[in-house]
Scaffold this active site. Structure first.
Site, short mmCIF file in Angstrom:
data_model
loop_
_atom_site.label_atom_id
_atom_site.label_comp_id
_atom_site.label_asym_id
_atom_site.label_seq_id
_atom_site.Cartn_x
_atom_site.Cartn_y
_atom_site.Cartn_z
N TYR A 110 -0.81 -17.40 47.69
CA TYR A 110 -1.40 -16.80 46.48
C TYR A 110 -0.57 -15.65 45.92
CZ TYR A 110 -4.26 -13.69 49.66
OH TYR A 110 -4.71 -12.81 50.60
N GLU A 111 -0.91 -15.25 44.69
CA GLU A 111 -0.09 -14.36 43.87
C GLU A 111 1.25 -15.01 43.53
OE1 GLU A 111 -1.62 -12.03 42.69
OE2 GLU A 111 -3.04 -11.22 44.14
N GLY A 112 1.25 -16.34 43.44
CA GLY A 112 2.47 -17.10 43.20
C GLY A 112 3.11 -17.45 44.52
#
Length: 602
Positions: free
Chosen positions: A407-409
């Site tokens: 997550y967060e890319g």
């Protein structure tokens, strides 16, 4: 490379072409008494309200438990570190919010709940909301009267967030947008009162963002997702069917949603870098304790060199991660202050300050998440068979850590982004990368000078190695940009090798600068363990950079060009061998004597 004369002169990504003075970096040992008191309050909350309830939280048998813990955090002010006092917050600094995220990082599933609420749930309203939107929503979110979630990801829109298909259509009366679509992997959705929803108005190319209250109607959900880890965090699919949202609840302007998402993700990335640290320290502390208690062949396993090497390496990587995260956090904070001093409106200054260091934010996210994965993996190994048992703490830590690389890319996307951002800044003339690369190219053609250098000054030998690491990046990156041009962005493997070099340079430099600053204030004898950690990390970084450099060079060169670059790599990756075994044993001995990770106590 010229030293920086004063703060705020270093731009994002510029660490690759300029030398930073140790006096100009922030180190976590320099937090103020007020910040330490806030950190202690957070630690006390963690010890009392979360750590004893980890199993109960993960079971999700009591649906009121996590919202109740969130509300208690709100009562202590832990949800509103960055929110101005006028909206019910504490109005504290950016790096203070990093410190709190750091401590909450040891909270397992709850750290995701906390991050989703305080980061992507609150910050879009704080930075982009109108005065009326802030007055209406921020007080409720600051004390957790309302819980927030962030609805961006869709089944067909993950890393490519702007490809989302959720639609917003203005009703005939022009009073409401009707939202229709599906979102997935939405943290906190199960108990959220407030949804930040991204959708395209009609046939717009770019997303818009909307502030949606659950009571508006037209919202339904699937059951909780069954996940590998962070089992105690609510994660659901959310469906919108003619969900009516008042026109005044559009966030910012039409078509600005993707920009909002990108800027908030930059903040989320650097916060995630800090947010792994609490988990790293907790796992390392438990590993040290277990190794001292577990006996094999009649002695504690912490007397074994193989175990000591693991404990030391866990500490070394954590030390480097701490160093780079708080360095980046303070650089962002300093830039925000400088922009405000120039007259920029505070919220715009905050966004601009973070955007300036977006490269470092991505580095913090990638490095931090991979350090956490390393630490928990080694924690399982130290525990041995017990590490694989759900009765011991390592099993949960191992599973919970894995999400951080997604997550967060994803880390792959972040690696490609950091190199892409660097290239774009170079093309715009914001970073003089190509001139620096050209100078390295000219140096390659000159006869190398291998005469002995004077390294009497503290860490001068290590700094010389570091400058050569930067030359490796400039040499390979400059040649790749020259040879491949616009096609370089399509060569993702090369981009990722370059990103690995960027990450290791920033981490090694941050650790060295922290150690140098500590040596200046405490003396070399007082920071021998930190010095050993910095030296081992630097040695390992050179090895990683050498490997990544070879992979990159073989990927796009041949003939004389390849020979020249390989020769340059061999020259710049020269490093005098050090006894890493001895240094790791020194570090491990200090850790075992203290009974915990002691470099920094958040």
């Amino acid at each position: 490379m010229e030293p920086i004369a004063k703060k705020n002169t270093l731009n994002g990504g510029e660490y690759l072409i300029r030398e930073t003075a140790a006096a100009d970096v922030f180190i976590p040992e320099a937090f103020s008494e007020e910040q330490k008191m806030m950190a202690q309050a957070c630690q006390d909350f963690l010890d009392k309200e979360i750590l004893p309830k980890m199993e109960e939280i993960d079971s999700m048998k009591n649906p009121e438990l996590v919202p109740e813990i969130l509300r208690k955090a709100g009562e202590l002010g832990l949800l509103a570190i960055s929110v101005p006092e006028e909206f019910g917050g504490l109005g504290m600094s950016f790096n203070t919010s990093m410190l709190i995220a750091d401590i909450i990082g040891a909270a397992g599933s709850f750290s995701t709940t906390y991050g989703a609420h305080t980061g992507i749930g609150i910050l879009p309203v704080l930075y982009y909301g109108t005065a009326q939107q802030k007055e209406k929503y921020l007080p409720k979110l600051s004390n957790a009267e309302w819980a927030a979630c962030y609805c961006l990801t869709e089944p067909e829109a993950g890393s490519d967030a702007n490809s989302g298909k959720t639609k917003a259509t203005l009703n005939p009366e022009g009073t409401h947008y009707l939202i229709n679509g599906q979102k997935m992997w939405i943290s906190n959705a199960g108990f959220a009162h407030f949804f930040i929803v991204f959708a395209k108005v009609d046939d717009d190319k770019n997303l818009s963002a909307f502030l949606v209250e659950k009571t508006f109607g037209g919202i339904s959900m699937n059951e909780e997702e069954k996940k590998m880890g962070i089992k105690g965090s609510s994660t659901r699919q959310v469906f919108f069917k003619d969900c009516p949202v008042p026109v005044e609840n559009m966030l910012s302007e039409r078509g600005q949603g993707f920009k909002i998402a990108v800027n908030i993700l930059n903040i989320g990335r650097v916060k995630l870098g800090a947010g792994v640290l609490g988990g790293c320290r907790r796992v390392l502390g438990l590993s040290i304790q277990y190794a001292s208690e577990r006996k094999q062949f009649g002695v504690s396993i912490d007397s074994f060199g193989a175990v000591q090497a693991k404990l030391a390496e866990m500490a070394i990587k954590t030390y480097a991660c701490e160093s780079l995260c708080y360095r980046a956090g303070q650089d962002i904070e300093d830039r925000i202050a400088a922009l405000e001093a120039e007259g920029m409106e505070p919220n715009k200054a905050k966004l601009k300050g973070v955007e300036e260091f977006a490269i470092e934010c991505a580095i913090a996210k990638v490095h931090g998440s991979e350090v956490l994965d390393y630490v928990v993996d080694q924690g399982v190994q130290v525990y041995g068979g017990m590490g694989y048992s759900a009765e011991a703490p390592m099993e949960r830590a191992y599973r919970d850590a894995r999400i951080s690389r997604i997550y967060e890319g994803t880390n792959e996307i972040n690696r490609i982004l950091m190199v892409g951002m660097l290239l774009k800044r170079a093309m715009k003339g914001e970073l003089n990368i190509m001139d620096a690369a050209q100078r390295v190219g000219e140096e390659l053609k000159a006869v190398p000078d291998f005469s002995a250098r004077d390294h009497a000054a503290p860490l001068s030998k290590e700094k010389a190695i570091l400058q050569n690491m930067k030359k490796i990046f400039l040499m390979i990156g400059g040649q790749a940009a020259k040879s491949l041009g616009d096609k370089l962005e399509d060569e993702q493997e090369i981009m990722m090798h370059l990103a690995d070099i960027m990450i290791e340079i920033y981490a090694a430099e941050s650790a060295l600068l922290r150690t140098e600053k500590l040596m200046a204030s405490k003396g070399e004898d007082a920071v021998k363990t930190q010095l050993a950690a910095s030296q081992v990390y630097l040695y390992e970084a050179v090895e990683k950079i050498n490997a990544a450099g070879k992979e990159a060079i073989y990927s796009f060169t041949s003939g004389d060009e390849q020979k020249l670059l390989l020769m340059g790599l061999k020259r710049f990756a020269r490093i005098e061998g050090i006894n890493t075994k001895s240094l790791r044993r020194e570090i491990a001995a200090s850790l075992i004597a203290e009974g915990k990770y002691f470099f920094f106590h958040a």
